[in-house]
Design an enzyme around this catalytic site. Structure first.
Site, short mmCIF file in Angstrom:
data_model
loop_
_atom_site.label_atom_id
_atom_site.label_comp_id
_atom_site.label_asym_id
_atom_site.label_seq_id
_atom_site.Cartn_x
_atom_site.Cartn_y
_atom_site.Cartn_z
N GLU A 71 2.77 5.19 -3.81
CA GLU A 71 2.81 6.21 -4.89
C GLU A 71 4.15 6.92 -4.92
O GLU A 71 4.56 7.32 -6.03
CB GLU A 71 1.67 7.21 -4.69
CG GLU A 71 0.30 6.61 -4.92
CD GLU A 71 -0.13 5.64 -3.81
OE1 GLU A 71 0.34 5.82 -2.67
OE2 GLU A 71 -0.89 4.70 -4.09
N ASP A 95 -9.07 3.96 -2.21
CA ASP A 95 -10.08 4.31 -1.20
C ASP A 95 -11.36 4.85 -1.81
O ASP A 95 -11.59 6.07 -1.87
CB ASP A 95 -9.48 5.33 -0.22
CG ASP A 95 -8.28 4.76 0.50
OD1 ASP A 95 -8.07 3.53 0.42
OD2 ASP A 95 -7.53 5.53 1.12
N ASP A 100 0.86 -1.19 0.00
CA ASP A 100 0.00 0.00 0.00
C ASP A 100 0.89 1.24 0.00
O ASP A 100 2.12 1.14 0.16
CB ASP A 100 -0.86 -0.07 1.28
CG ASP A 100 -1.88 1.05 1.37
OD1 ASP A 100 -2.24 1.64 0.33
OD2 ASP A 100 -2.32 1.34 2.52
#
Ligand code: MIG
Length: 715
Positions: free
Chosen positions: A291, A366, A288
């Site tokens: 980025e 999300d 997760d």
């Protein structure tokens, strides 16, 4: 002409970017471009490629977590693709600022792109897949149902969850642990207060048929004497700022450092860090925040000047931002492959770039528990598929906010068709199939059971998708390119080669409106031929504001639905391999393998292997091909070909002929008559006809290549 430069500009340099302009035609539609909200057809939009952690996104928010600078252009006569092979910040303007051109550009002074020829959209995708790399087969359990939540905070909670799933007989293959399982958000650690004996827990779950998946973030706590930090510092594994000092940002653990995944030695080191968790029995990993998210920066990511190794061609975060997440997933995947060389790794990643499918499944970050986000997931996943990301899914039920029982059930009824099928939520009330009361528990169980029944088909179609580059969950335009209106069908989709799914996406729906392309279609559950209904115009029509008229190519359908409905249709002549419901996948072949045969003429396939190792690459698999031919008065199934290792052959079969008009006068295997029997006494060599549902079931032992199962009916 297929495509051409726009005559007045073509290729051009301006300021800090280089761009290319293509001619825009009236009939051009634009697909692919990875993970995006909004409509399926991207014509008329400008889209950016810059991976972004964006928790409160809406359908119009752009960009999101992944960058796939690949566009598939489809018009009435042909299709082509363009892949901009550059991770730098880039944009696509798909006829928004010009009526005569579409264009793309990238920050910098060079342009590397591939023109991908068709002529069909399917061929473009096949060629693009060959270019960016194939999807490896996941372990079979990863195609089961996954339960996740940010907030499973103790071993006791996880044990209760496991017990409830099994006790209530809701199939499930994996339980996930979010950042709550770590010690102070230090990656590769366990919080021993909450999870005192992790190995015991993981093994106990495994005995009950659950795999455990844990999260691993890139932000490493800057804390001397934390082994990962010390080792990483010693090995020079963390990114440095322009000043040459290790860059310190901020994420869940507080002050953090970030591994440079663009450096081979760092990827190798990172891969080794999984050793203890793998030895604990953890079966899959979830990358997760890659980025990467950095809470300390106004842009929410590392400063652009942070230096990166770039496999030896030293560069910086400005250039490599978009591949950071993919390189993290790669390090994870390659590390797991070294730790368990025979096993297929399972990795899930949030950030990615073109080609990420070689290393990880992808989820769309999300979303929220709202009907709009349920609907948004369909074109988003279809375009991910058209960007060659086959193994993808959205958080079922919605991640942020709180939804209703109805929303959850409807989302699950859609989510069983996501290639990656996981319920996930951020705290709030419990969100799982058991937490909405007995009525919804029944509905939810039934939806998940359908996925488990479909697993042999799903696995077969996954393998086919991986081999061809054609997505598993895909829009009608791939299979039915001839009719321009199918481009707009963005809330229904093909699920593999044989099935079309049109799940209910609206609150309080009583009718689901959708289109069926040319040909005969049958209700998957009941085997009845679908006929047009007169009710067109009533009920909201999701795919176009105008009620559609039936044409030779299109059949508009208004399908009455209840809360229990999962509208699913099979092509005429389809043969769909199924299995009896199981509580989790296991490694034995389906027994019996159920072949559901729909009226008409068609083909079907089943792919089988050990479901766990990479020996399929050396030929350890079995492929069966079937042909069906059913006309008035007769139904026939032929095992046309069997290729591969016989050890994977099913021990028994049940052939289910759907839509049989009259009761059979004779049922035969290779010309020899079989015995009729009662439904309950169905044993190998016998058959039963359910006259009310018009289903003929024929039970058989192992079949040999060339076998023919045939039925004649009274006229
Ligand atoms: O800043 O690990 O998208 O799935 O549950 C939030 C906690 C960090 C974001 C992920 C979400 C996950 C959450 N993570």
């Amino acid at each position: 002409m297929v495509a051409g430069d726009e005559p007045s500009c073509g290729l051009s340099w301006g300021g800090a970017e280089v761009r290319s302009d293509f001619q825009l035609h009236a009939g051009d539609h634009f697909f692919g471009l990875g993970e995006r909200g909004g409509p399926l057809d991207k014509r008329g939009t400008v889209l950016l490629n810059w991976n972004q952690d964006i928790p409160d996104h809406e359908p119009w928010t752009d960009p999101l977590y992944q960058s796939h600078p690949f566009v598939l252009v489809v018009n009435e006569c042909s299709a082509y693709g363009v892949f901009l092979d550059d991770p730098r910040r880039s944009w696509f303007d798909l006829g928004k600022t010009s009526l005569s051109a579409w264009s793309f550009g990238v920050e910098g002074n060079e342009l590397n792109y591939y023109f991908v020829a068709g002529p069909s959209a399917a061929e473009v995708l096949g060629r693009y897949a060959a270019l960016v790399g194939p999807t490896p087969l996941p372990p079979r359990w990863a195609l089961g149902y996954h339960q996740c939540r940010w907030g499973y905070k103790s071993a006791a909670r996880i044990r209760r969850l496991a017990r409830d799933f099994r006790r209530q007989r809701v199939p499930c293959d994996a339980l996930w642990l979010d950042i709550d399982h770590m010690d102070g958000y230090r990656c590769f650690t366990w919080n021993r207060r909450r999870f005192p004996q992790p190995r015991r827990l993981v093994q106990e779950l495994r005995r009950q048929g659950f795999r455990t998946v844990v999260i691993v973030d890139p932000g490493i706590k800057r804390e001397p004497r934390y082994a990962v930090y010390d080792e990483g510092t010693k090995g020079g594994h963390f990114c440095r700022g322009a000043d040459g000092k290790t860059y310190v940002g901020e994420a869940w653990p507080g002050r953090c450092v970030f591994p440079d995944f663009t450096r081979p030695a760092t990827r190798e080191w990172w891969g080794r860090l999984y050793r203890d968790l793998v030895e604990d029995g953890v079966a899959g990993f979830w990358n997760d925040m890659n980025e990467p998210a950095d809470f300390s920066q106004p842009e929410h990511t590392l400063p652009l000047s942070v230096r990166m190794h770039n496999d030896g061609e030293l560069s910086d975060h400005r250039r490599l931002h978009n591949v950071y997440g993919m390189q993290m997933a790669r390090a994870t995947f390659e590390g797991l492959s070294r730790l368990r060389p025979k096993e297929r790794p399972f990795v899930l990643t949030r950030a990615g770039f073109a080609g990420v499918q070689r290393y990880a499944a992808v989820w769309t970050g999300d979303n929220q528990s709202r009907w709009e986000h349920l609907r948004m997931s369909v074109p988003m996943l279809l375009n991910l598929g058209l960007s060659n990301v086959i193994f993808c899914g959205a958080d079922i039920g919605g991640f942020g906010r709180t939804g209703s029982a109805e929303l959850f059930t409807r989302w699950l009824q859609l989510g069983i068709f996501y290639p990656f099928c996981r319920v996930h939520t951020a705290g709030g009330p419990e969100q799982d199939p058991l937490s909405y009361g007995p009525k919804h528990e029944r509905l939810n169980r039934r939806a998940i059971e359908l996925r488990y029944r479909l697993l042999p088909y799903l696995y077969t179609e996954f393998e086919h998708a991986a081999a061809t580059g054609l997505p598993l969950m895909r829009p009608l335009l791939l299979d039915f390119p001839r009719h321009p209106a199918v481009h707009r069908a963005e809330y229904e989709f093909m699920f593999g080669r044989q099935l079309l799914a049109a799940p209910v996406l609206e609150e309080g729906a009583r009718v689901r409106s959708f289109i069926l392309p040319a040909g005969d279609w049958y209700d998957f559950a009941r085997g009845a031929l679908v006929r047009p209904r007169a009710a067109a115009g009533k009920g909201a029509n999701l795919w176009t504001a105008e009620p559609q008229k039936a044409t030779a190519d299109l059949l508009p359908v208004d399908w009455p639905v209840t809360l229990n409905s999962i509208p699913l249709f099979a092509r005429g002549g389809a043969i769909v391999p199924l299995q009896p419901v199981r509580q989790h996948t296991d490694d034995s072949p389906p027994d019996p393998l159920i072949l559901r045969v729909f009226p008409g003429t068609g083909r079907g396939w089943c792919y089988l292997d050990d479901g766990a190792t990479i020996s399929y690459r050396e030929g350890a698999y079995l492929r069966e091909e079937y042909a069906a031919d059913s006309r008035r008065g007769q139904a026939r199934l032929h095992l046309v070909r069997r290729q591969g290792e016989p050890c994977f052959a099913p021990r028994s079969y049940v052939v289910e002929f759907m839509g049989v008009g009259n009761s059979p006068s004779a049922v035969m295997l290779d010309g020899a008559r079989l015995r009729p029997c009662r439904a309950a006494g169905l044993q190998a060599g016998s058959w039963h006809f359910d006259g009310r549902r018009r289903v003929l079931r024929v039970a058989l032992d192992a079949l040999g290549s060339g076998a023919v199962v045939e039925c004649r009916t009274r006229r």
